[in-house]
Write an enzyme that holds these catalytic residues in place. Structure first.
Site, PDB file in Angstrom:
ATOM      1  N   THR A 140       8.883 -24.217  -4.965  1.00  6.53           N
ATOM      2  CA  THR A 140      10.689 -24.437  -4.586  1.00  6.53           C
ATOM      3  C   THR A 140      10.056 -24.620  -2.853  1.00  6.53           C
ATOM      4  O   THR A 140       8.939 -23.973  -1.718  1.00  6.53           O
ATOM      5  CB  THR A 140      10.844 -22.852  -4.341  1.00  6.53           C
ATOM      6  OG1 THR A 140      12.286 -22.899  -3.044  1.00  6.53           O
ATOM      7  CG2 THR A 140       9.748 -21.469  -3.942  1.00  6.53           C
ATOM      8  N   ASP A 141      10.950 -25.232  -1.536  1.00  7.00           N
ATOM      9  CA  ASP A 141      10.740 -25.004  -0.543  1.00  7.00           C
ATOM     10  C   ASP A 141      10.835 -23.463   0.338  1.00  7.00           C
ATOM     11  O   ASP A 141      10.910 -23.760   1.426  1.00  7.00           O
ATOM     12  CB  ASP A 141      11.988 -25.204   0.330  1.00  7.00           C
ATOM     13  CG  ASP A 141      13.644 -25.549  -0.349  1.00  7.00           C
ATOM     14  OD1 ASP A 141      13.275 -24.748  -0.294  1.00  7.00           O
ATOM     15  OD2 ASP A 141      14.341 -25.853   0.700  1.00  7.00           O
ATOM     16  N   GLU A 142      11.177 -22.933  -0.426  1.00  4.20           N
ATOM     17  CA  GLU A 142      11.458 -21.040  -0.312  1.00  4.20           C
ATOM     18  C   GLU A 142       9.768 -21.190   0.003  1.00  4.20           C
ATOM     19  O   GLU A 142       9.734 -19.850   1.434  1.00  4.20           O
ATOM     20  CB  GLU A 142      11.830 -20.220  -0.889  1.00  4.20           C
ATOM     21  CG  GLU A 142      13.649 -20.571  -1.236  1.00  4.20           C
ATOM     22  CD  GLU A 142      13.699 -19.466  -1.868  1.00  4.20           C
ATOM     23  OE1 GLU A 142      13.949 -18.210  -1.831  1.00  4.20           O
ATOM     24  OE2 GLU A 142      15.410 -20.146  -2.756  1.00  4.20           O
ATOM     25  N   TYR A 184       9.939 -13.032  -4.061  1.00  6.47           N
ATOM     26  CA  TYR A 184      10.142 -14.649  -5.426  1.00  6.47           C
ATOM     27  C   TYR A 184       9.205 -15.522  -4.748  1.00  6.47           C
ATOM     28  O   TYR A 184       8.070 -16.524  -4.789  1.00  6.47           O
ATOM     29  CB  TYR A 184      11.202 -14.988  -5.344  1.00  6.47           C
ATOM     30  CG  TYR A 184      11.834 -16.236  -5.655  1.00  6.47           C
ATOM     31  CD1 TYR A 184      11.222 -17.313  -7.232  1.00  6.47           C
ATOM     32  CD2 TYR A 184      12.386 -17.374  -5.009  1.00  6.47           C
ATOM     33  CE1 TYR A 184      11.697 -18.619  -7.165  1.00  6.47           C
ATOM     34  CE2 TYR A 184      12.018 -18.687  -5.462  1.00  6.47           C
ATOM     35  CZ  TYR A 184      12.272 -18.928  -6.304  1.00  6.47           C
ATOM     36  OH  TYR A 184      12.380 -20.718  -6.660  1.00  6.47           O
ATOM     37  N   LYS A 220       6.000 -17.667  -5.242  1.00  8.27           N
ATOM     38  CA  LYS A 220       5.828 -18.845  -6.150  1.00  8.27           C
ATOM     39  C   LYS A 220       4.691 -20.018  -5.174  1.00  8.27           C
ATOM     40  O   LYS A 220       4.222 -20.329  -5.150  1.00  8.27           O
ATOM     41  CB  LYS A 220       7.047 -19.921  -5.783  1.00  8.27           C
ATOM     42  CG  LYS A 220       8.229 -19.325  -6.422  1.00  8.27           C
ATOM     43  CD  LYS A 220       8.376 -19.852  -7.956  1.00  8.27           C
ATOM     44  CE  LYS A 220       7.909 -21.204  -7.513  1.00  8.27           C
ATOM     45  NZ  LYS A 220       8.321 -21.742  -9.799  1.00  8.27           N
TER      46      LYS A 220
HETATM   47  P1  NAD Z   1      15.609 -20.071 -14.342  1.00 14.93           P
HETATM   48  O1  NAD Z   1      15.776 -19.059 -13.892  1.00 14.93           O
HETATM   49  O2  NAD Z   1      17.241 -21.334 -14.341  1.00 14.93           O
HETATM   50  O3  NAD Z   1      14.720 -21.209 -15.626  1.00 14.93           O
HETATM   51  C1  NAD Z   1      13.682 -20.129 -15.965  1.00 14.93           C
HETATM   52  C2  NAD Z   1      13.403 -20.352 -17.272  1.00 14.93           C
HETATM   53  O4  NAD Z   1      12.017 -20.537 -17.179  1.00 14.93           O
HETATM   54  C3  NAD Z   1      14.196 -19.850 -18.787  1.00 14.93           C
HETATM   55  O5  NAD Z   1      14.303 -20.957 -19.430  1.00 14.93           O
HETATM   56  C4  NAD Z   1      13.252 -18.814 -18.836  1.00 14.93           C
HETATM   57  O6  NAD Z   1      13.361 -18.017 -20.091  1.00 14.93           O
HETATM   58  C5  NAD Z   1      11.348 -19.216 -19.023  1.00 14.93           C
HETATM   59  N1  NAD Z   1      10.423 -17.929 -18.583  1.00 14.93           N
HETATM   60  C6  NAD Z   1      10.483 -17.106 -17.578  1.00 14.93           C
HETATM   61  N2  NAD Z   1       9.493 -16.098 -17.846  1.00 14.93           N
HETATM   62  C7  NAD Z   1       8.581 -17.062 -18.593  1.00 14.93           C
HETATM   63  C8  NAD Z   1       7.286 -16.250 -19.483  1.00 14.93           C
HETATM   64  N3  NAD Z   1       6.878 -15.749 -19.189  1.00 14.93           N
HETATM   65  N4  NAD Z   1       7.174 -17.430 -20.092  1.00 14.93           N
HETATM   66  C9  NAD Z   1       7.896 -18.717 -20.161  1.00 14.93           C
HETATM   67  N5  NAD Z   1       9.119 -18.915 -20.239  1.00 14.93           N
HETATM   68  C10 NAD Z   1       9.286 -18.112 -19.071  1.00 14.93           C
HETATM   69  O7  NAD Z   1      14.933 -21.011 -13.077  1.00 14.93           O
HETATM   70  P2  NAD Z   1      15.978 -22.472 -12.695  1.00 14.93           P
HETATM   71  O8  NAD Z   1      16.281 -22.534 -11.300  1.00 14.93           O
HETATM   72  O9  NAD Z   1      15.780 -23.439 -13.854  1.00 14.93           O
HETATM   73  O10 NAD Z   1      14.078 -23.256 -12.011  1.00 14.93           O
HETATM   74  C11 NAD Z   1      12.879 -23.976 -12.177  1.00 14.93           C
HETATM   75  C12 NAD Z   1      11.938 -23.879 -11.247  1.00 14.93           C
HETATM   76  O11 NAD Z   1      12.076 -24.358 -10.498  1.00 14.93           O
HETATM   77  C13 NAD Z   1      11.245 -22.605 -10.777  1.00 14.93           C
HETATM   78  O12 NAD Z   1      10.029 -22.436 -10.674  1.00 14.93           O
HETATM   79  C14 NAD Z   1      11.644 -21.913 -10.097  1.00 14.93           C
HETATM   80  O13 NAD Z   1      10.896 -21.637  -8.739  1.00 14.93           O
HETATM   81  C15 NAD Z   1      11.722 -24.267  -9.183  1.00 14.93           C
HETATM   82  N6  NAD Z   1      13.104 -24.287  -8.350  1.00 14.93           N
HETATM   83  C16 NAD Z   1      14.434 -24.061  -9.114  1.00 14.93           C
HETATM   84  C17 NAD Z   1      15.391 -24.419  -7.981  1.00 14.93           C
HETATM   85  C18 NAD Z   1      16.701 -23.975  -7.598  1.00 14.93           C
HETATM   86  O14 NAD Z   1      17.015 -24.053  -6.871  1.00 14.93           O
HETATM   87  N7  NAD Z   1      16.654 -22.930  -8.522  1.00 14.93           N
HETATM   88  C19 NAD Z   1      15.119 -24.514  -6.321  1.00 14.93           C
HETATM   89  C20 NAD Z   1      13.498 -25.399  -5.902  1.00 14.93           C
HETATM   90  C21 NAD Z   1      12.519 -25.019  -7.755  1.00 14.93           C
HETATM   91  P1  TYD Z   2      20.787 -17.710  -4.285  1.00 15.50           P
HETATM   92  O1  TYD Z   2      21.805 -19.429  -5.511  1.00 15.50           O
HETATM   93  O2  TYD Z   2      20.504 -17.407  -4.864  1.00 15.50           O
HETATM   94  O3  TYD Z   2      19.582 -18.790  -3.843  1.00 15.50           O
HETATM   95  P2  TYD Z   2      18.591 -18.767  -2.706  1.00 15.50           P
HETATM   96  O4  TYD Z   2      19.042 -17.258  -2.172  1.00 15.50           O
HETATM   97  O5  TYD Z   2      17.031 -18.808  -3.228  1.00 15.50           O
HETATM   98  O6  TYD Z   2      18.643 -19.754  -1.485  1.00 15.50           O
HETATM   99  O7  TYD Z   2      21.584 -18.322  -2.940  1.00 15.50           O
HETATM  100  C1  TYD Z   2      22.348 -19.259  -1.769  1.00 15.50           C
HETATM  101  C2  TYD Z   2      22.766 -18.411  -0.937  1.00 15.50           C
HETATM  102  O8  TYD Z   2      23.980 -17.961  -1.441  1.00 15.50           O
HETATM  103  C3  TYD Z   2      21.825 -17.218   0.001  1.00 15.50           C
HETATM  104  O9  TYD Z   2      22.086 -17.607   1.363  1.00 15.50           O
HETATM  105  C4  TYD Z   2      22.398 -16.520  -0.430  1.00 15.50           C
HETATM  106  C5  TYD Z   2      23.779 -16.348  -0.111  1.00 15.50           C
HETATM  107  N1  TYD Z   2      24.467 -15.736  -1.764  1.00 15.50           N
HETATM  108  C6  TYD Z   2      26.128 -14.654  -0.960  1.00 15.50           C
HETATM  109  O10 TYD Z   2      26.505 -15.553  -0.334  1.00 15.50           O
HETATM  110  N2  TYD Z   2      26.316 -14.004  -1.955  1.00 15.50           N
HETATM  111  C7  TYD Z   2      25.943 -14.211  -3.573  1.00 15.50           C
HETATM  112  O11 TYD Z   2      26.494 -13.703  -4.666  1.00 15.50           O
HETATM  113  C8  TYD Z   2      24.572 -15.308  -3.574  1.00 15.50           C
HETATM  114  C9  TYD Z   2      24.166 -14.819  -5.663  1.00 15.50           C
HETATM  115  C10 TYD Z   2      24.486 -15.828  -3.053  1.00 15.50           C
END
Ligand code: NAD
Ligand code: TYD
Length: 352
Positions: free
Chosen positions: A133-135, A158, A162
């Site tokens: 992630t960019d975070e 988090y 990562k």
């Molecule tokens: P998500 O929470 O929707 O899915 C995570 C998946 O991992 C789920 O299917 C869960 O069952 C599985 N999982 C969790 N713990 C596990 C374990 N111990 N063993 C096996 N499986 C397990 O997450 P997402 O949003 O799809 O993110 C996927 C990846 O991309 C993550 O690594 C996250 O850090 C990264 N990412 C997410 C975003 C975003 O905006 N959602 C952005 C950049 C990077």
């Molecule tokens: P989120 O979707 O949790 O992603 P991330 O924190 O990983 O960027 O949140 C996106 C933005 O929205 C973040 O600045 C927090 C804000 N947010 C709210 O204002 N209300 C909410 O209920 C949630 C879940 C997030």
């Protein structure tokens, strides 16, 4: 390069399911193994359109189980790994940091060890691709964007977990020569997104005429990318990126939270035949997230220049597709918001 057995961890989650679908369809001669624990965030319903494909298999397993990872890598002889399994929600990491250490850090190292053991120094045609992630770069002020060279400065449990996993992946390349790639992506949105994250939570609440909880003043900025475009970027990097390198992925699409929530209200009022401004009245400012990062923005110039990747949709198109998907899939929403979701929601948003 072609692979025989690619394991995609976290393939039942939001982004993972889109990556699994893309690889199953694009690479019919490669077996795609979806390895997932099925936590609250994992849902096999996300893959029901492709789960009968001859080149798809599901394995229910927990990446924190080192012996099981060794055994699965040995049995199935994975030659490619795309690692997405993670605990992914910042708010949950604030209340339960240890789960993030276990899955995101220990789980990643277990996978690195399993790959290293079976590949045993024979690294040709092998690849460990880590999705991050960019975070990890921390927060930006009003100006600038994250580059691949930006120093890591994670602020939440988090992002710290990562960042730690990224460091281990890089260190296994440097120390043992393990062939790795890492990508760091901005916030994704699209179908199958669990409604604890901003966009699907707001869509669900607008549909149900529930308060729309905006943290602080809603001035924090995120850079949003359509999830299917993240999947195409992962495909490009997996197959064509240089070994040992990092790629940033982003949509060049920054939005203040409050502006984004207002846009969603307008789009949904039109779709639901509500009067103009009706849903905006649901916006409720609530207490801020602890340590809330102000702004994220990604420079994906390297990915565009070196691999020719481009997002396929504008934000307006992507958001419309996303809203349409949620309106057409209320059964999916009903399933994922039953049971434990209610307890989570009450705990997170009552008295905030
Ligand atoms: P998500 O929470 O929707 O899915 C995570 C998946 O991992 C789920 O299917 C869960 O069952 C599985 N999982 C969790 N713990 C596990 C374990 N111990 N063993 C096996 N499986 C397990 O997450 P997402 O949003 O799809 O993110 C996927 C990846 O991309 C993550 O690594 C996250 O850090 C990264 N990412 C997410 C975003 C975003 O905006 N959602 C952005 C950049 C990077
Ligand atoms: P989120 O979707 O949790 O992603 P991330 O924190 O990983 O960027 O949140 C996106 C933005 O929205 C973040 O600045 C927090 C804000 N947010 C709210 O204002 N209300 C909410 O209920 C949630 C879940 C997030």
């Amino acid at each position: 390069m072609t692979y025989k057995n690619i394991v995609i961890t976290g393939g039942a989650g939001f982004i993972g399911s889109h990556v699994v679908r893309r690889f199953v369809k694009q690479y019919p001669d490669t077996m795609i193994w979806n390895l997932d624990k099925l936590t609250y965030a994992g849902n096999l319903e996300n893959l029901k359109d492709i789960d009968q494909s001859p080149n798809y298999r599901f394995i229910k397993a927990d990446i924190t189980d080192a012996a099981l990872m060794d055994q699965l890598f040995e049995t199935h002889q994975f030659d490619g790994v795309i690692h997405l399994a993670a605990e992914s929600h910042v708010d949950r990491s604030i209340s339960h940091p240890m789960e993030f250490v276990m899955t995101n850090v220990v789980g990643t190292v277990n996978l690195l060890n399993a790959a290293r053991k079976i590949w045993n120094g024979h690294f040709e045609n092998k690849l460990f691709y880590h999705v991050s992630t960019d975070e990890v770069y921390g927060e930006l002020g009003d100006e600038g964007k994250f580059l691949e060279t930006t120093p890591y400065s994670p602020n939440s449990p988090y992002s710290a977990s990562k960042a730690s996993s990224d460091h281990f992946v890089r260190a296994y390349h440097h120390t043992y020569g393990l062939p790795i790639k890492i990508s760091n992506c901005s916030n994704n949105y699209g179908a199958n997104h669990f409604p604890e994250k901003l966009i699907p939570l707001m869509i669900n609440n607008i549909m149900n005429k529930k308060p729309l909880p905006v943290y602080g003043k809603g001035e924090n900025v995120r850079d949003w990318l359509f999830v299917e475009d993240h999947a195409t970027a992962i495909d490009a990097i997996f197959h064509r990126g240089n070994i040992g390198e990092t790629f940033n992925i982003g949509g060049n699409n920054e939005w203040k939270n409050i502006d984004l929530v207002r846009l969603l209200c307008r789009v949904m009022d039109t779709k639901l035949g509500r009067s103009e401004g009706e849903s905006e009245q649901l916006i409720t400012f609530v207490g801020d997230r602890a340590g809330h990062d102000f702004r994220y923005a990604i420079d994906s110039g390297k990915l565009m220049r070196e691999l020719g990747w481009q997002p396929s949709v504008t934000f307006e198109q992507g958001l419309e597709k996303t809203v349409d998907w949620y309106l057409a899939n209320q059964e999916w929403l009903g399933h994922v918001t039953s049971g434990a979701y209610k307890a989570y929601y009450d705990n997170m948003y009552t008295n905030r």
